[in-house]
Enzyme design. Structure first.
Site, short mmCIF file in Angstrom:
data_model
loop_
_atom_site.label_atom_id
_atom_site.label_comp_id
_atom_site.label_asym_id
_atom_site.label_seq_id
_atom_site.Cartn_x
_atom_site.Cartn_y
_atom_site.Cartn_z
N HIS B 24 44.40 -0.61 82.67
CA HIS B 24 44.34 -0.82 81.22
C HIS B 24 45.52 -1.67 80.75
O HIS B 24 46.57 -1.12 80.40
CB HIS B 24 44.34 0.54 80.52
N HIS B 261 41.24 -3.67 76.87
CA HIS B 261 41.65 -2.26 76.94
C HIS B 261 41.59 -1.70 78.36
O HIS B 261 42.58 -1.19 78.87
CB HIS B 261 40.76 -1.39 76.03
N GLU B 409 43.24 26.61 68.90
CA GLU B 409 43.25 27.01 70.31
C GLU B 409 43.59 25.86 71.24
O GLU B 409 44.32 26.04 72.22
CB GLU B 409 41.89 27.59 70.70
N HIS B 471 30.44 35.50 69.75
CA HIS B 471 31.76 35.99 70.15
C HIS B 471 31.74 36.68 71.52
O HIS B 471 32.74 37.24 71.93
CB HIS B 471 32.30 36.96 69.09
#
Lengths: 662, 662
Positions: B24, B261, B409, B471
């Site tokens: 890259h 890129h 999280e 859950h």
């Protein structure tokens, strides 16, 4: 009367939770006036026809506040009875702990995992914008509804909501209205302990209209709420967020405390709450005047549906083709595909290339196909190439079908869930297979909702090569296979890739197409047999001595190993197993015909975790799989290094044969 | 000379990629002056001692720009030679496609998956703030360094970076400096197609200092860069982001195009780039004057390390206890734990409760233990309770060890990776097991880096009950087990939970502790045997007829089934298998002693996907597992509904016995 209904919402929610001895009263108590204003004065719905295509969508992203939603559904005439509320959170009830799509009428999506609902709502608003651009004609706004979403701090702290709101802002989704219950309390305490963002400024930075409403000093001032929602409706070029400052657990002794978030109030507190609101009715008793008030909203909705149907029938006369197209889209009807054409590949391709060919053929026949990639289209090859026909979804062209999801895998998947839930669109989304991790939970929710989102996941193994172990999936195959109702299809060549797309389109659940970066052979024996999930790709004469079972790119070393084994007079059968889930659903006799129980010598080959394969290998079988992470280097060298060669497969076949002779 | 070094960085990076035929070049060409200014004028490092504790940390979050990092490491004297650069992206080289921690000196973390590095850097800056608060004394800034992170649009579009930056802003991490390469180009084109955020405003909304630098009109103006970094250093109360407007692929004919890129420039374009910069040296040839310039920075770093060591020895004299404590922290030395105490539980607890007890005992002995939960501490029970001693990490008290990660999280896990990578801290982080999905990819990176982050994942099955299928984890156990080098420990009772913590602390890789919501029995036979991963918990006399193998809460129905089977004169052995990874590492003889090959009748029981268990069940064995999602209802009813009962296990044992007799 307004106040009575709001109090009814509060107390009925709290009673529902109290009786279940489980639930989250904080949000319903604080947000009741918001729910009331929305359902009473704005939401376009007909409880008698809860699936009416042009209804407004309402998503409770803060799914733990399910008691609020069930209470509203009950009071506004949906098929949720007092008895259903009494069975809140009981096994088999209509009112599970978190709202579940397909389970309860009026529930637009399954929520609970925070942030997902916000992204679903973005997808719904996107679907509305797209379908409106395709189908509406002057005087005939066939598709014309708002998408409302109620969320809390939890949803906005999650990165997925940032991604989704960034997408919504960039695409100017003006009919998306986010109702943010800003009560400054989360489970661990005041949000200030860790969330000090200026949320209004964040949304401004994302090209949203921000409207602030203070329900802290005036908790039940419905006028403030309705004015804000009207203002949001008037802004058509940008999505709107209404920041409602509220009290969590309003009116209860636990007001403004995390203690009222996730547990019933308790008898004493509930009694005090009743007192505070002057609510004198026993649990689950709602005075008739409340129903007669809410029925007005339901009647208004029914009227609007009738008007809409009248308009639709005029539209059908004036634009019969378009109307037929619209109906086909909304019912999800598939065209007849030219199978011969789809299954023709002139030369060997990578399965991502084959997928691109198939996708583009399907796109011509299936105008509802819409999707894109998380900024990897030139690599995932998921662009619908006739841009002049298919277009790019953008504020300038909502009719466009190619989507730039941005580098936002999690939101991409959840937005795709929203597109699918809305109806009228067959969404696909794409990224590198290893980054399916980033969208894993949204994929789980596709499966839990059994909605047929198509995930195109390329660069599916160490075949990635030079990019190295960060980009080489190992555990993802079994990780996805272990999700109930998720279908994983990892084709071995072009024809199997065509089968994979057909399988995904015809399925009633999400499918992940797991595709190679590198070129793979075309097999003479491949084809629609792949739809059975596993089939004999190359057979020997008579009963095989050994079975070589593989998926995707690892079919190649198996076919080559078969030749090597033939040279040693060992009869091998090659089984291609692109989709274990489909294979497991075949009749016993078919499965036995492919993998005979009596042939114990087996080699299972897949450049992923071995966990997928123990069940097919059996006790005497061998598994050639990835027992470690990959490495950076040219892909052919990696396949050699990790043992995915004809020689190694043949060796393992002989080892397994020896085992069976012990 | 500055310009020559910057050009050397550019051309050497581009040559490295060209030779590998993979890589890259866009970022190295555009960001070379930023890398130069940072390494030459600011970064505190000693290439002769790359692990010096008080070095500045530099994270290349945009890991695809690895050629830039390797080139800088080479030019600034780290152990990356020209020959290593020539072997870029080759199997076994020091220079893999993306930077890999533990593989190349000077690489502080493994990056590539976008956004992760930003969150790692937040963790490192947090570690610095914490250790400085604990150990620094007036005149003795033993811990005093900056953390720099270079990222691109990709990192900032990802939700994980939003979460991490929100955390950093809320906690005022003033020594974190984010260098944002804002080149407005991503793989699918201009960022405006989908990313129209006002990024500066977003960071302001998150309590960051924002500094803008225009390298578009003045691409190589080092003074602008150094001024900006100085300004960032001066702000001590807030993290800083420097928004560098740059040209991707600067100086090449592909400048400002996505084409530069992710692929080598190509011979012709590279020649044109050489010409543009007047670079007349052949590939991989760097004039000595460049090295003599860069050596100044390395010498400065060596000097600073010497000064630091002098200070440390004075500090050691003045504060001997503190200095000893500091050394213990940085070497990761563990105390001797009182095993008897840790293994004592008076009454049955849920394993999350048992974990809380153990955690709090360990916290007293292990001052480097630091962690918290994603806003679920009252449920995961992961608080270190003696708050007056342990404190809460906050801008007012960086010495605090309890962390409010927020409802983030993904960032939580990646920040924990950063805490661990920094050294001096033993991090743990916690959430509900089902939401391990949200942090899955960061967990994968813990494993790929083999760093011992501890994941406390509670509410581990349908035992969640009323909250329902959203859950209730099903597929997560095998999903995590399939990650190479990840350890999953699912204890059956308090003693096994203590063993789990000991195992996690002593391990050299990440461990997930998977814990029950509900109370589990105390078994007489449990204990440190659990450290072997699998062991005989309750045995019969003589050779067993059938093996009952389970983990966690499903050991209970197995023990009860054993009694039922005894009543029918069937001899059953119960094997507790809390950690398959540990069991698989035991000697063959031990494993055979626990699961004898000759005993083919087996039942494997776990309230998760069956994929984990085929290898232990064998062909005649039965698996009692979750073949669907869970449901909402009281947990005991769910265990019955899904077959996790003594009766069902006993039935399955008899079925398996019958099978073995066929």
């Amino acid at each position: 009367m307004k106040q009575t209904v709001i109090n009814a919402i509060r107390i009925l929610s709290a009673d529902t939770i109290e009786r279940a001895k489980s639930g989250h009263p904080g949000l319903p108590l604080g947000s009741a006036p918001i729910g009331y204003a929305l359902f009473q004065d704005f939401l376009k719905f007909n409880p008698k026809d809860p699936k009416w295509d042009d209804r407004d969508r309402f998503v409770l992203s803060a799914g733990h506040g399910s008691a609020l939603l069930y209470t509203l559904l009950h009071l506004y005439g949906f098929s949720v009875s007092i008895d259903d509320l009494k069975h809140f959170r009981k096994l088999g009830s209509k009112t599970p702990g978190h709202p579940e799509y397909g389970h309860t009428e009026g529930v637009e999506t399954t929520t609970g995992p925070l942030g997902q609902g916000v992204a679903n709502a973005v997808g719904m608003a996107m679907a509305e914008a797209h379908l409106a651009a395709r189908f509406n004609r002057e005087g005939y706004p066939v598709v014309d509804h708002f998408t409302y979403c109620l969320c809390g701090d939890g949803c906005l702290e999650e990165g997925i909501s940032y991604e989704a709101c960034s997408f919504a802002g960039a695409h100017g989704l003006g009919k998306l209205i986010l109702l943010y219950d800003d009560n400054e309390i989360t489970i661990e305490g005041n949000t200030s302990v860790t969330f000090r963002d200026d949320v209004a400024k964040r949304f401004e930075a994302q090209n949203w209209q921000v409207i602030k409403v203070d329900l802290v000093s005036k908790p039940d001032n419905v006028l403030l709420i309705t004015n804000a929602i009207r203002k949001a409706q008037r802004e058509t070029k940008r999505p709107s967020v209404i920041v409602f400052k509220t009290h969590i657990g309003y009116g209860s002794p636990l007001e403004n405390s995390p203690k009222c978030h996730g547990s019933p109030l308790g008898e004493e507190n509930l009694a005090a709450t009743r007192k505070k609101f002057g609510w004198e009715y026993p649990p689950f008793t709602i005075p008739e005047e409340v129903y007669s008030h809410t029925r007005k909203a339901a009647r208004r909705g029914a009227r609007r549906e009738r008007d809409w149907k009248t308009m639709l029938s005029e539209y059908t006369k004036k634009y019969p083709d378009l109307a037929a197209e619209y109906l086909k889209a909304m019912t999800g009807e598939l065209p007849e595909f030219d199978l011969e054409d789809l299954l023709t590949f002139e030369k060997p391709l990578s399965t991502r290339q084959a997928s691109s060919v198939v996708l583009n053929k399907i796109a011509r026949e299936l105008p509802t196909l819409m999707g894109g990639s998380a900024d990897l289209a030139p690599s995932t090859l998921t662009e619908m190439k006739e841009i002049e026909t298919f277009g790019v979804f953008s504020p300038e062209n909502y009719a466009g079908r190619n989507v730039h999801f941005g580098i936002r895998e999690h939101a991409m998947a959840a937005i795709s869930n929203g597109l699918c839930l809305h109806g009228g669109i067959r969404p696909y989304c794409a990224t590198f297979f290893v980054f399916s991790d980033y969208c894993k939970h949204a994929m789980r929710l596709s499966a839990l909702m059994k909605i047929p989102v198509i995930y195109v996941l390329t660069h599916d193994s160490i075949g990635v090569g030079e990019d190295g172990p960060t980009h080489e999936p190992v555990e993802q195959l079994v990780g996805l296979r272990a999700i109930p109702d998720m279908q994983i299809f990892r084709p071995a060549d072009g024809k199997e890739t065509a089968a994979a797309w057909l399988y995904a389109l015809k399925g009633q659940a999400p499918t992940a197409l797991v595709l190679s970066r590198q070129t793979l052979p075309n097999y003479a024996g491949s084809g629609l047999g792949a739809l059975k999930g596993g089939y004999v790709l190359e057979d020997c004469e008579g009963t095989p001595d050994v079975l070589l079972i593989a998926s995707g790119s690892e079919v190649e070393p198996c076919v080559a190993a078969k030749r090597l084994l033939e040279g040693e007079n060992i009869k091998a059968r090659v089984v291609s197993m692109p989709c274990m889930e489909a294979f497991e659903r075949q009749p016993d006799a078919y499965r036995e015909s492919v993998i005979p129980a009596s042939v114990k010598a087996r080699v299972c080959v897949e450049a992923g975790s071995p966990y997928s394969w123990y069940k097919y290998a059996g006790e005497k079988g061998e598994i050639v799989a990835m027992n470690s992470f990959g490495a950076s280097g040219p892909a052919p060298e990696l396949f050699v290094r990790f043992g995915f060669t004809a020689q190694n497969v043949a060796e393992k076949a002989k080892k397994s044969l020896n085992e069976t002779r012990v």
